[in-house]
Structure formats: structure tokens, C-alpha cells
Design an enzyme around this catalytic site. Structure first.
Site, short mmCIF file in Angstrom:
data_model
loop_
_atom_site.label_atom_id
_atom_site.label_comp_id
_atom_site.label_asym_id
_atom_site.label_seq_id
_atom_site.Cartn_x
_atom_site.Cartn_y
_atom_site.Cartn_z
N ASN A 19 -5.59 -53.28 -17.72
CA ASN A 19 -6.08 -52.37 -18.75
C ASN A 19 -5.54 -52.88 -20.07
OD1 ASN A 19 -6.70 -50.28 -20.43
ND2 ASN A 19 -5.71 -48.68 -19.22
N ARG A 102 -10.36 -52.72 -16.66
CA ARG A 102 -10.83 -51.41 -17.09
C ARG A 102 -11.53 -51.61 -18.43
NH1 ARG A 102 -7.90 -46.85 -20.40
NH2 ARG A 102 -9.50 -45.26 -20.22
N HIS A 191 -13.00 -41.29 -18.70
CA HIS A 191 -12.13 -40.99 -17.55
C HIS A 191 -12.92 -41.04 -16.25
CE1 HIS A 191 -9.42 -38.32 -20.33
NE2 HIS A 191 -8.91 -39.54 -20.24
N HIS A 218 -9.33 -33.39 -15.71
CA HIS A 218 -8.35 -34.45 -15.98
C HIS A 218 -7.60 -34.03 -17.24
CE1 HIS A 218 -6.88 -38.72 -16.13
NE2 HIS A 218 -6.60 -38.28 -17.34
N GLY A 220 -4.47 -34.81 -19.31
CA GLY A 220 -3.33 -35.68 -19.63
C GLY A 220 -3.17 -35.69 -21.13
N ASN A 221 -2.82 -36.83 -21.70
CA ASN A 221 -2.78 -36.88 -23.15
C ASN A 221 -4.22 -36.78 -23.67
OD1 ASN A 221 -1.34 -36.89 -25.51
ND2 ASN A 221 -1.57 -39.10 -25.74
N GLY A 222 -5.13 -37.52 -23.03
CA GLY A 222 -6.56 -37.27 -23.22
C GLY A 222 -7.01 -36.31 -22.13
N ARG A 251 -6.17 -34.63 -30.22
CA ARG A 251 -7.61 -34.51 -30.57
C ARG A 251 -8.03 -33.05 -30.51
NH1 ARG A 251 -8.96 -38.78 -26.28
NH2 ARG A 251 -8.60 -40.77 -27.32
N ASP A 293 3.18 -32.91 -26.60
CA ASP A 293 3.57 -32.98 -25.18
C ASP A 293 3.64 -31.57 -24.60
OD1 ASP A 293 5.12 -33.16 -22.75
OD2 ASP A 293 5.63 -35.18 -23.39
N GLU A 395 -6.54 -44.17 -10.93
CA GLU A 395 -7.62 -44.94 -11.53
C GLU A 395 -7.52 -46.43 -11.17
OE1 GLU A 395 -6.43 -42.62 -15.21
OE2 GLU A 395 -8.44 -43.24 -15.75
P1 AMP Z 1 -1.17 -38.70 -18.83
O1 AMP Z 1 -1.94 -39.07 -20.06
O2 AMP Z 1 -2.03 -38.32 -17.67
O3 AMP Z 1 -0.09 -39.68 -18.47
O4 AMP Z 1 -0.39 -37.35 -19.20
C1 AMP Z 1 0.61 -37.34 -20.17
C2 AMP Z 1 0.90 -35.91 -20.57
O5 AMP Z 1 1.20 -35.12 -19.43
C3 AMP Z 1 2.12 -35.77 -21.47
O6 AMP Z 1 1.80 -35.96 -22.82
C4 AMP Z 1 2.55 -34.34 -21.21
O7 AMP Z 1 1.86 -33.50 -22.12
C5 AMP Z 1 2.01 -34.03 -19.82
N1 AMP Z 1 3.07 -33.82 -18.81
C6 AMP Z 1 3.71 -34.71 -18.06
N2 AMP Z 1 4.60 -34.12 -17.23
C7 AMP Z 1 4.51 -32.80 -17.47
C8 AMP Z 1 5.15 -31.62 -16.96
N3 AMP Z 1 6.07 -31.70 -16.02
N4 AMP Z 1 4.77 -30.42 -17.46
C9 AMP Z 1 3.82 -30.33 -18.42
N5 AMP Z 1 3.18 -31.39 -18.93
C10 AMP Z 1 3.52 -32.59 -18.47
#
Ligand code: AMP
Length: 414
Positions: A19, A102, A191, A218, A220-222, A251, A293, A395
Site C-alpha cells: 500500500n 492496493r 474501503h 467500517h 476507523g480514522n476514515g 472529515r 481519536d 484488507e
Molecule cells: P483505523 O483507521 O481502522 O486504524 O482506526 C484508527 C482509529 O480507531 C483511531 O483514530 C481511534 O479513533 C480508533 N480506536 C482505536 N482503538 C480504539 C479504542 N480502543 N477505542 C476507541 N477508538 C479506538
């Protein structure tokens, strides 16, 4: 089995999944006989020769290796990655049979994974206007691999491909039609490999591919959500770019487009400023003023921080709204799947997203939803009409499987 889409099973191949971002390379090396991960790693600050870059290689079962030096470009970083892989993981780089790349945007031309040729690479480069931050970086990484691994098959796996089954009612914007025909302005979704993987796992856990009406979240950050009917994507929340849909780390997601023209007029903001606003300054960060976060925000909210609470609530409200919308589109709901850093780890967010959806048959079991449990699991009450699942995404494995499948076809086809 439908796990994660097309498991070829027991193929004798070593696959390198890459990636490549504008200033980073993230990779995993797979032995496809057992789908075992041999090593993972990340190179950062690539292509910034005045800065010290950092490469971390983690061989499975071995010691982590950190390299700190400037990386003038993707090719140099890749050379360093392979040097580290030769220290105990591989005997020769020639053992790599294929590379799975990717690629963020496939536009309308690439609706499935493809074996890369110089001509196809040119075509991909031509889609850069659709994903100016991502596609050129992907192409740079691909070129570096062509140079470094000339005899390996190079396969592109697209973030948009899983959504290519969406019908026009889902992907058309209500703009003048010629903007679609002339400029390809439409919704594509992203995604895709994650939604593909977790929806296929959910189908396995439900025990049937059809009829099935699954909403995958999904988070996450996105963040994006997809409506998957009978194993096929019928709608998704991201659009022509990843800015549409859910509230994300930075975003804003869905917004009245006239807010942007209002800001352009009253503040004199141009396209770059607007882009920064909607992609980098908004979402959880913008609402809370504290963090992008979710861990920080749920902690702060629990301590009574009003804007952190507002950010978490707006985030979950949007998810709930989309679950309802997708249930309406599919005529019902059999499963809601949570994945991504937030979806997999935050019981608070999952509970808020499901709150009030009992009328749709979504009944969360508070005990099963607790965070101390990890991994793939069903967190709904026994009588819940719709299952609620937590499924860690993978992924890279989807990309590795796609790559093995296409590389094997190429071998058979000569
Ligand atoms: P990803 O982009 O899927 O790696 O997700 C990253 C995001 O997951 C981080 O910016 C956090 O906001 C969130 N995250 C990770 N661990 C936790 C947790 N234990 N509780 C709440 N949010 C989490």
C-alpha cells in the site's frame, strides 16, 4: 467458504502486498500455502530527502528491526524493505511470485482486480484526477516494484471495485447528467476490500448468502458504511471522494454543499482552503476541538467534556441514520457488522449506534458488547432479529487472495 472473497486455498506462492502512499509504504508478506503473514512493515517520510525517514520491519516470530535514514523516493525505501526481508525472512527476492498493490481509485474502468501491464499503468495514471492524493502515489509504488521485481506478477486491487455493483439510483448525483458523462462525476465508494471481507465473513456466520441484507460499518480514522444485499454492494456512504458520508476523524462527511459556497463568498476561501476544511479540520477533530481519536473523546466525554460528548454523539447519530436508510433500501436487515479501529474496539460507540434501533430488530447484548472480549463475535441478544457482529477487518488478506488468484490464472494462461 466465502471468507473474505475468493479464497484460493493452499497456493504455493509468496505474495508481497503493498500500500504505497504519497510519503509512506505499508506492506505485508504472505506465504499463501497457509495464508501465513511472514512479515509486516511500514516506511514513513518517504520522498522527503531532507528528513530522516523511518522503516519498521516486523518479521513474524522474529525481532522488530527499525531503520532510520532519509529515503529519497519509493524505490530507495523499497530496496531497504527487501534488504530487511533478506535478513531471515526470505533467501532471495526472487521468491516473491507476485505483488498485490492496493489502488485507491479504479474509476469506472476497473471494476475488478487486474494484472498490471505498462499500458494499464498508464490508464491508472489517467485516473489521477479522481484521486489526486492517492492514485499517483500508488502508481509510483507500482513502478518501483516493476523495476525491482521484474519477473513477479503485479496485480492491482481497487478500493472502489466492491462497490461497482451499485445501481445508478445509488451512484448518481442529482447534478446535470453531462457532468457524469463528460467528467465521470458520480459516487464510487471506498474501503471496498474491507467491506468485501467483513460482509463475506458475516454471510458465513449467518450461514447463507441469500437472502441476506447486511450493513457493514467500517469505522476507523476514515469511516464508511455499505449496504450488501445477497453478497453484493447496493449502496455505500462515501462518494466520488472519501469526503462524503459519515463523520470521520478529520472529515465532515455529508454537508449542505451551499455551506461551502457560503464560505467561499464570505471568507474568500478557494478550493485548497475548502479541501483542507472538509478533509483535515472537520469531523471529530473539528467538533471536539480536542482530538480526532475516538479513545480520547470517549474518555473526555465520560469526564463531562461537553464538546467531546457532542462529537461522539454526532458521529453515532450519523451511523444510526445510515443503518436506517440502508435497512429501508434493502427492505429489512439481517446483520449489522462493525469493523475498523473504532468499530472493533469501542463498545461505547457500538452501543450508541444501535441505540433505538430495536424497531428494526437490532438488539444489543450489553454484556457481549464489552471491550474485554476481542476478535470476531456476535454481540446481539439471542432473540435479536438482526445479528450484530464485530468482525476485525483484513484488507491485506483480501488483496493477497486476489493477487494469488490472478497470478495463478496468468500462470495457467501462460
Ligand atoms: P483505523 O483507521 O481502522 O486504524 O482506526 C484508527 C482509529 O480507531 C483511531 O483514530 C481511534 O479513533 C480508533 N480506536 C482505536 N482503538 C480504539 C479504542 N480502543 N477505542 C476507541 N477508538 C479506538
Amino acid at each position: 467458504m466465502t471468507d473474505g472473497g475468493g479464497r484460493p486455498g493452499g497456493v504455493e506462492m509468496i505474495i508481497f502486498v503493498l500500500n504505497s502512499g504519497s510519503s509512506s509504504l505499508k506492506y505485508q508478506l504472505f506465504d499463501m500455502r497457509s495464508e501465513k503473514v511472514l512479515a509486516t512493515g511500514l516506511a514513513e517520510r518517504v520522498g522527503q530527502p531532507s528528513q530522516v525517514g523511518r522503516l519498521v520491519n516486523r518479521p513474524t516470530g522474529g525481532a522488530e528491526h527499525v531503520l532510520e535514514q532519509p529515503f529519497s523516493g519509493h524505490r530507495e525505501a523499497l530496496d531497504c524493505v527487501f534488504d530487511l526481508l533478506l535478513e531471515g525472512t526470505l533467501e532471495s527476492i526472487d521468491q516473491i511470485d507476485a505483488v498485490g498493490h492496493r489502488v485507491v481509485h479504479g474509476g469506472e474502468s476497473f471494476t475488478r482486480s487486474v494484472r498490471l501491464t505498462p499500458e494499464i499503468l498508464e490508464e491508472l495514471h489517467g485516473l489521477s484526477h479522481l484521486a489526486p492524493l492517492h492514485n499517483p502515489a500508488n502508481v509510483t509504488g507500482i513502478r518501483a516494484c516493476f523495476e525491482r521485481l521484474p519477473s513477479a506478477a503485479q496485480i492491482a486491487v481497487f478500493d472502489t471495485a466492491f462497490h461497482s455493483t451499485m445501481p445508478p439510483v445509488s451512484y448518481m448525483y442529482a447534478l446535470p447528467y453531462h457532468l457524469y458523462t463528460d467528467l465521470k462525476v458520480r459516487r464510487y465508494g471506498f474501503h471496498g476490500t474491507s467491506h468485501q471481507y467483513v460482509s463475506a465473513r458475516a454471510i458465513d456466520l449467518l450461514g447463507r448468502a441469500a437472502p441476506s441484507r447486511i450493513v457493514t460499518c467500517h469505522l476507523g480514522n476514515g469511516c464508511s458504511m455499505t449496504a450488501v444485499r445477497d453478497g453484493v454492494a447496493v449502496d455505500t456512504s462515501m462518494g466520488m471522494t472519501p469526503a462524503e458520508g459519515l463523520v470521520m476523524g478529520t472529515r465532515c462527511g455529508d454537508i449542505d454543499p451551499a455551506v461551502l459556497t457560503f464560505l467561499m463568498e464570505t471568507q474568500g476561501w478557494g478550493p485548497e482552503r475548502i479541501d483542507e476544511l472538509i478533509n483535515k479540520e472537520s469531523g471529530l477533530q473539528g467538533l471536539s476541538g480536542e482530538s480526532n481519536d475516538m479513545r480520547d473523546l470517549t474518555d473526555l466525554a465520560a469526564q463531562g467534556h461537553e464538546r467531546a460528548k457532542l462529537a461522539v454523539d454526532v458521529f453515532c447519530h450519523r451511523v444510526r441514520k445510515y443503518i436506517g436508510a440502508y435497512a429501508a433500501e434493502m427492505g429489512g436487515l439481517d446483520a449489522v457488522v462493525f469493523t475498523g479501529g473504532i468499530g472493533e474496539n469501542s463498545s461505547v460507540v457500538r452501543a450508541k449506534c444501535c441505540d433505538g434501533l430495536e424497531f428494526l430488530g437490532v438488539e444489543l447484548d450489553d454484556e457481549l458488547n464489552q471491550d474485554r472480549v476481542r476478535g470476531e463475535r456476535d454481540i446481539s441478544r439471542p432473540g435479536s432479529r438482526a445479528r450484530i457482529m464485530v468482525i476485525p477487518t483484513n484488507e491485506e488478506l483480501v488483496i493477497a487472495r486476489e493477487t494469488a488468484r490472478l497470478a495463478a490464472e496468468a500462470l495457467v494462461g501462460g
